[in-house]
Motif scaffolding. Structure first.
Motif, PDB file in Angstrom:
ATOM      1  N   ALA A 131       1.642  -2.509  11.860  1.00  0.00           N
ATOM      2  CA  ALA A 131       2.505  -3.053  10.816  1.00  0.00           C
ATOM      3  C   ALA A 131       3.968  -2.703  11.033  1.00  0.00           C
ATOM      4  CB  ALA A 131       2.044  -2.553   9.453  1.00  0.00           C
ATOM      5  N   GLY A 132       4.812  -3.682  10.763  1.00  0.00           N
ATOM      6  CA  GLY A 132       6.249  -3.477  10.828  1.00  0.00           C
ATOM      7  C   GLY A 132       6.913  -4.243  11.946  1.00  0.00           C
ATOM      8  N   SER A 133       8.195  -4.507  11.756  1.00  0.00           N
ATOM      9  CA  SER A 133       9.022  -5.144  12.779  1.00  0.00           C
ATOM     10  C   SER A 133      10.383  -4.463  12.721  1.00  0.00           C
ATOM     11  CB  SER A 133       9.137  -6.644  12.508  1.00  0.00           C
ATOM     12  OG  SER A 133       9.866  -7.295  13.513  1.00  0.00           O
ATOM     13  N   GLN A 190      10.392   3.879   2.842  1.00  0.00           N
ATOM     14  CA  GLN A 190      11.397   4.624   2.094  1.00  0.00           C
ATOM     15  C   GLN A 190      11.917   5.814   2.896  1.00  0.00           C
ATOM     16  OE1 GLN A 190      12.737   4.077  -1.047  1.00  0.00           O
ATOM     17  NE2 GLN A 190      11.722   2.093  -1.077  1.00  0.00           N
ATOM     18  N   GLU A 191      11.013   6.534   3.543  1.00  0.00           N
ATOM     19  CA  GLU A 191      11.412   7.715   4.310  1.00  0.00           C
ATOM     20  C   GLU A 191      12.280   7.342   5.506  1.00  0.00           C
ATOM     21  OE1 GLU A 191       7.665   9.447   5.214  1.00  0.00           O
ATOM     22  OE2 GLU A 191       7.409  10.364   3.229  1.00  0.00           O
ATOM     23  N   LEU A 192      11.908   6.257   6.208  1.00  0.00           N
ATOM     24  CA  LEU A 192      12.714   5.835   7.350  1.00  0.00           C
ATOM     25  C   LEU A 192      14.084   5.351   6.889  1.00  0.00           C
ATOM     26  CD1 LEU A 192      12.999   5.374  10.353  1.00  0.00           C
ATOM     27  CD2 LEU A 192      11.881   3.153  10.085  1.00  0.00           C
ATOM     28  N   PHE A 193      14.104   4.609   5.790  1.00  0.00           N
ATOM     29  CA  PHE A 193      15.374   4.144   5.220  1.00  0.00           C
ATOM     30  C   PHE A 193      16.273   5.334   4.904  1.00  0.00           C
ATOM     31  CE2 PHE A 193      17.826   3.461   1.319  1.00  0.00           C
ATOM     32  CZ  PHE A 193      18.584   2.363   1.657  1.00  0.00           C
ATOM     33  N   LYS A 194      15.704   6.358   4.297  1.00  0.00           N
ATOM     34  CA  LYS A 194      16.478   7.539   3.931  1.00  0.00           C
ATOM     35  C   LYS A 194      16.994   8.271   5.168  1.00  0.00           C
ATOM     36  CE  LYS A 194      16.158  11.891   1.362  1.00  0.00           C
ATOM     37  NZ  LYS A 194      15.259  12.793   0.592  1.00  0.00           N
ATOM     38  N   SER A 195      16.146   8.401   6.195  1.00  0.00           N
ATOM     39  CA  SER A 195      16.540   9.104   7.423  1.00  0.00           C
ATOM     40  C   SER A 195      17.705   8.414   8.114  1.00  0.00           C
ATOM     41  CB  SER A 195      15.349   9.197   8.383  1.00  0.00           C
ATOM     42  OG  SER A 195      14.297   9.952   7.838  1.00  0.00           O
ATOM     43  N   ALA A 218       5.177   3.056  11.083  1.00  0.00           N
ATOM     44  CA  ALA A 218       4.630   4.402  10.909  1.00  0.00           C
ATOM     45  C   ALA A 218       5.088   5.333  12.030  1.00  0.00           C
ATOM     46  CB  ALA A 218       3.107   4.346  10.853  1.00  0.00           C
ATOM     47  N   MET A 219       5.066   4.854  13.269  1.00  0.00           N
ATOM     48  CA  MET A 219       5.467   5.690  14.401  1.00  0.00           C
ATOM     49  C   MET A 219       6.962   5.985  14.367  1.00  0.00           C
ATOM     50  SD  MET A 219       4.698   7.504  16.939  1.00  0.00           S
ATOM     51  CE  MET A 219       2.967   7.085  17.205  1.00  0.00           C
ATOM     52  N   MET A 220       7.768   4.985  14.031  1.00  0.00           N
ATOM     53  CA  MET A 220       9.211   5.227  13.967  1.00  0.00           C
ATOM     54  C   MET A 220       9.533   6.247  12.890  1.00  0.00           C
ATOM     55  SD  MET A 220      12.033   4.446  15.486  1.00  0.00           S
ATOM     56  CE  MET A 220      11.903   2.829  16.283  1.00  0.00           C
ATOM     57  N   ASN A 221       8.837   6.188  11.783  1.00  0.00           N
ATOM     58  CA  ASN A 221       9.054   7.157  10.714  1.00  0.00           C
ATOM     59  C   ASN A 221       8.687   8.565  11.169  1.00  0.00           C
ATOM     60  OD1 ASN A 221       9.609   7.932   7.933  1.00  0.00           O
ATOM     61  ND2 ASN A 221       7.406   8.232   7.751  1.00  0.00           N
ATOM     62  N   ARG A 222       7.606   8.692  11.918  1.00  0.00           N
ATOM     63  CA  ARG A 222       7.210  10.001  12.450  1.00  0.00           C
ATOM     64  C   ARG A 222       8.295  10.563  13.376  1.00  0.00           C
ATOM     65  NH1 ARG A 222       1.733  11.631  12.424  1.00  0.00           N
ATOM     66  NH2 ARG A 222       0.299  10.176  11.421  1.00  0.00           N
ATOM     67  N   MET A 257       0.873  -1.158   0.000  1.00  0.00           N
ATOM     68  CA  MET A 257       0.000   0.000   0.000  1.00  0.00           C
ATOM     69  C   MET A 257       0.921   1.222   0.000  1.00  0.00           C
ATOM     70  SD  MET A 257      -3.214  -0.838   2.458  1.00  0.00           S
ATOM     71  CE  MET A 257      -4.206  -2.330   2.213  1.00  0.00           C
ATOM     72  N   ARG A 258       0.579   2.224  -0.790  1.00  0.00           N
ATOM     73  CA  ARG A 258       1.513   3.332  -1.033  1.00  0.00           C
ATOM     74  C   ARG A 258       2.005   3.987   0.251  1.00  0.00           C
ATOM     75  NH1 ARG A 258       3.828   6.306  -4.673  1.00  0.00           N
ATOM     76  NH2 ARG A 258       2.967   4.995  -6.310  1.00  0.00           N
ATOM     77  N   ARG A 259       1.119   4.210   1.203  1.00  0.00           N
ATOM     78  CA  ARG A 259       1.571   4.942   2.395  1.00  0.00           C
ATOM     79  C   ARG A 259       2.625   4.161   3.160  1.00  0.00           C
ATOM     80  NH1 ARG A 259      -2.934   4.410   7.116  1.00  0.00           N
ATOM     81  NH2 ARG A 259      -3.787   2.401   6.539  1.00  0.00           N
ATOM     82  N   TYR A 260       2.520   2.811   3.162  1.00  0.00           N
ATOM     83  CA  TYR A 260       3.537   2.028   3.879  1.00  0.00           C
ATOM     84  C   TYR A 260       4.831   1.945   3.077  1.00  0.00           C
ATOM     85  CZ  TYR A 260       0.487   1.025   7.692  1.00  0.00           C
ATOM     86  OH  TYR A 260      -0.310   1.186   8.802  1.00  0.00           O
ATOM     87  N   PHE A 261       4.717   1.991   1.759  1.00  0.00           N
ATOM     88  CA  PHE A 261       5.916   2.094   0.937  1.00  0.00           C
ATOM     89  C   PHE A 261       6.644   3.396   1.251  1.00  0.00           C
ATOM     90  CE2 PHE A 261       7.895   3.697  -3.008  1.00  0.00           C
ATOM     91  CZ  PHE A 261       8.844   2.698  -3.194  1.00  0.00           C
ATOM     92  N   GLN A 262       5.892   4.475   1.370  1.00  0.00           N
ATOM     93  CA  GLN A 262       6.491   5.774   1.693  1.00  0.00           C
ATOM     94  C   GLN A 262       7.088   5.780   3.096  1.00  0.00           C
ATOM     95  OE1 GLN A 262       3.066   8.245   0.899  1.00  0.00           O
ATOM     96  NE2 GLN A 262       3.774   8.749  -1.170  1.00  0.00           N
ATOM     97  N   PHE A 263       6.376   5.191   4.071  1.00  0.00           N
ATOM     98  CA  PHE A 263       6.916   5.109   5.433  1.00  0.00           C
ATOM     99  C   PHE A 263       8.284   4.425   5.411  1.00  0.00           C
ATOM    100  CE2 PHE A 263       2.388   4.848   7.361  1.00  0.00           C
ATOM    101  CZ  PHE A 263       2.287   6.236   7.341  1.00  0.00           C
TER     102      PHE A 263
END
Length: 658
Positions: A358-360, A146-151, A329-333, A138-144
């Motif tokens: 979602a996520g581990s 990608q953004e965390l990976f980049k950070s 999602a929370m870690m990305n925030r 789902m796009r929003r989780y793809f973005q989450f």
């Protein structure tokens, strides 16, 4: 939703699959594949209309979309094609629940790739779903992701010139020698606590992982002392004064209980370090903790937070404890709200249950097996600590995917447990369970004695539960103060795998309440009585309460029954019962809710039926390791086998490639 014409198209499409009219509605779909959830069906039915496909491909895509929706609800960030190809989706049942057909069978991986390759759902497309690196998102989780990976990647790539790095290494070595003065020449074991502190000092992002009793908080307190000391030295040299600006350190955890335990542990560690570490260093280590939600600043009635990428936090160092509980999602925030210079330290047990959502993240960032450090990092650690650490072999170093997955220069695993020395039953049992060794774990459970810290609870529930209630809960009603009640209550807890059923939290709490009623300590009102333990089930920042906070109903000095919660040692928050958020009795609680908590004695109750999707080795491990001195377990062999032999697998994409 689809109009009548569209429903006829669905009807025709799925006729080809099952030879009967289905999927024109959710009710018909459920008759064909009994496991379909409404949210998955309607998600797929809406999205499949975005693409023009022939009937066969449309059928496949519809089922892929339902599987994607289901996978997200199960905690996966994405759905790998390799995980779904050639597998069976759901099953068909008749009106009596009897299986007539084995649901839908997906095509082979090649056919699914061909289908998805022609759709406009790549990373750059403006579609609700994304097909990337052989995964569907789902796009929003793809973005989450990608953004965390980049950070994280940006923190990893912060560079220091070579001359400055030499000075940094010298200062780091002096600091490490000060914090770890003991040298035992005869001891050949690696001091991973020392390595963890040194490894985090020269990085803006680090992970310290370890099981219970491995000294994670002890280690991170020394790390904080090192950061404070080095900051003071740097500021003193720069300003030529002893009045230096303090380092802004934030200590957070996912829940209020976990934050409270982190604070208590750091306070205890600081006290133990007095005399060995300078007071002006220890006095600048913060002990106040907060939840991640509080750090980011909750906005009432809004999904957004006050601090974000447009309004960054004023933090130099961020420590997050119990990271296994933090979802993607929370870690990305969190990372988006941090200033670029902020050093991030993650702390947790990678073997525990992953986040509810979602996520581990911790497992993704600290994968196992640990293959060793890069040559460059190993040289730095040798220079600073004097310790030869494992290095990635030349063969492994030539394989970029292996290095990316397992080298982990940012990660240190603490392996030696001070609480469980390998001979004690709890330690042996937890390790056998997390290793998936049913035979060894079941043998330990059936050889249980008080001496090896394990009890196998067998027979009728009420017969073994009543003595535990008398021993641990009944004395609470004789306590003279609420502080005494809190002390007693921390000694024991009943843990359940599920909320419902005869082995679930709701039933067990009602059963224990009825036992206490018969003992005469609870009157006719089972909701309002002195000594009732309660757990808050939702965040309420107006009252300063978070989901998972535990308190008591207790009479104040005026004789009024109020809710009371611990804030710090010998400090309590009193709240009128009418202002309490949603809550429940908590003699028993789910294993999920106990993450971040510890008790001297735990009684863990598993369901009698083995076909329970919640059962996993991570669930059992988490429950077992909540016990500091004794674990009592109620389980039959079939249920225990399923739990031990089932492990939680969370699918994710690019975080594994850091």
């Amino acid at each position: 939703m689809c109009d009548q014409t569209e429903d006829k198209t669905f009807n025709k499409t799925f006729n080809n699959t099952f030879n009967k009219p289905v999927y024109a509605s959710y009710a018909l779909a459920k008759k064909e594949i009994a496991t379909i959830a409404p949210i998955d069906y309607f998600f797929a039915k809406d999205l499949v209309q975005l693409f023009k496909l022939d009937e066969t491909k449309r059928t496949e895509l519809f089922h892929l979309l339902m599987a994607l929706s289901q996978s997200l609800r199960e905690g996966h960030v994405c759905l790998p094609i390799s995980a779904i190809a050639n597998t069976q989706y759901g099953y068909l049942s008749d009106d009596f629940g009897l299986v007539e057909h084995h649901g839908y069978v997906f095509s082979d991986a090649g056919s699914i790739h061909q289908l998805l390759d022609v759709l406009p759902i790549d990373a750059e497309a403006e579609q609700p779903i994304v097909y990337h690196n052989n995964n569907i998102y789902m796009r929003r989780y793809f973005q989450f992701e990608q953004e965390l990976f980049k950070s994280i990647a940006e923190k990893n790539t912060a560079e220091t010139d070579e001359l400055a790095q030499v000075d940094i290494n010298i200062n780091n070595k002096q600091c490490i020698d000060m914090l770890f003065p003991e040298i035992d020449e005869a001891n050949t074991e690696i001091d991973w606590q020392k390595v963890a502190v040194a490894n985090a000092l020269n990085k803006n992002f680090s992970v310290i992982a370890g099981g219970p009793g491995t000294g994670k908080t002890y280690t991170v307190t020394k790390l904080l002392a090192a950061l404070v000391y080095l900051h003071q030295q740097k500021q003193s040299n720069k300003l030529n004064t002893q009045q230096v600006a303090s380092l802004n350190i934030a200590l957070v955890a996912p829940t209020g209980k976990a934050a409270q335990r982190l604070s208590e542990s750091i306070i205890n560690a600081i006290s133990a370090f007095r005399g060995d570490i300078a007071d002006n260093v220890l006095d600048n280590i913060p002990t106040d903790t907060q939840t991640i939600h509080r750090l980011l600043g909750v906005i009432p009635n809004s999904p957004n937070f006050r601090f974000n990428k447009e309004n960054r936090l004023n933090v130099d160092v961020l420590l997050i404890d119990e990271v296994s509980m933090v979802d993607l999602a929370m870690m990305n925030r969190v990372f988006k709200a941090l200033p670029a210079h902020c050093k991030v330290i993650l702390l947790g047990d990678a073997d525990q249950l992953p986040s509810v959502s979602a996520g581990s993240v911790l497992n993704d960032l600290a994968p196992r097996p640990f293959l060793g450090y890069s040559t460059k990092n190993a040289m730095y650690l040798k220079q600073v600590t004097g310790i030869n650490v494992p290095k990635v072999s030349k063969k492994q170093a030539s394989n970029k995917s292996i290095v990316a997955l397992s080298a982990g220069d940012n990660v240190t695993f603490l392996t030696k447990s001070r609480r469980f020395d390998g001979k004690a039953g709890i330690g042996q049992l937890s390790q056998a369970v997390i290793a998936g060794n049913y035979d060894a774990s079941w043998a330990l459970l059936n050889q249980a004695t008080n001496e090896n810290q394990i009890t196998h609870l067998q027979g009728e529930l009420i017969k073994w539960l009543l003595p535990l209630v008398k021993q641990y809960f009944l004395p609470i009603f004789s306590c003279k103060s609420v502080g005494e009640a809190f002390t007693l209550f921390k000694q024991f807890r009943v843990l359940c795998a599920t909320r419902v059923g005869e082995q679930g939290v709701v039933f067990i709490n009602e059963l224990i309440t009825s036992m206490l009623v018969k003992k005469g300590v609870i009157g006719s009102d089972h909701n309002f009585y002195q000594g009732r333990p309660i757990m808050v089930l939702e965040n309420n920042y107006h009252q300063g309460l978070c989901n998972g906070d535990i308190g008591f109903l207790w009479k104040n000095s005026s004789g009024h029954l109020m809710a009371v919660f611990e804030e710090a040692e010998n400090s309590y928050r009193w709240i009128m019962t009418s202002k309490l958020p949603h809550h429940e009795t908590v003699y028993a609680m789910t294993i999920h809710k106990t993450q971040g908590s510890e008790f001297l004695h735990v009684a863990m109750i598993l369901p009698n039926q083995k076909d329970n999707r919640l059962l996993s080795r991570e669930l059992l491990y988490t429950g077992i390791t909540r016990a500091k001195a004794h674990i009592s377990i109620a389980s039959n062999a079939r249920v225990w086998r399923q739990g031990v032999e089932t492990n939680v697998k969370r699918y994710s994409g690019c975080l594994n490639n850091l």
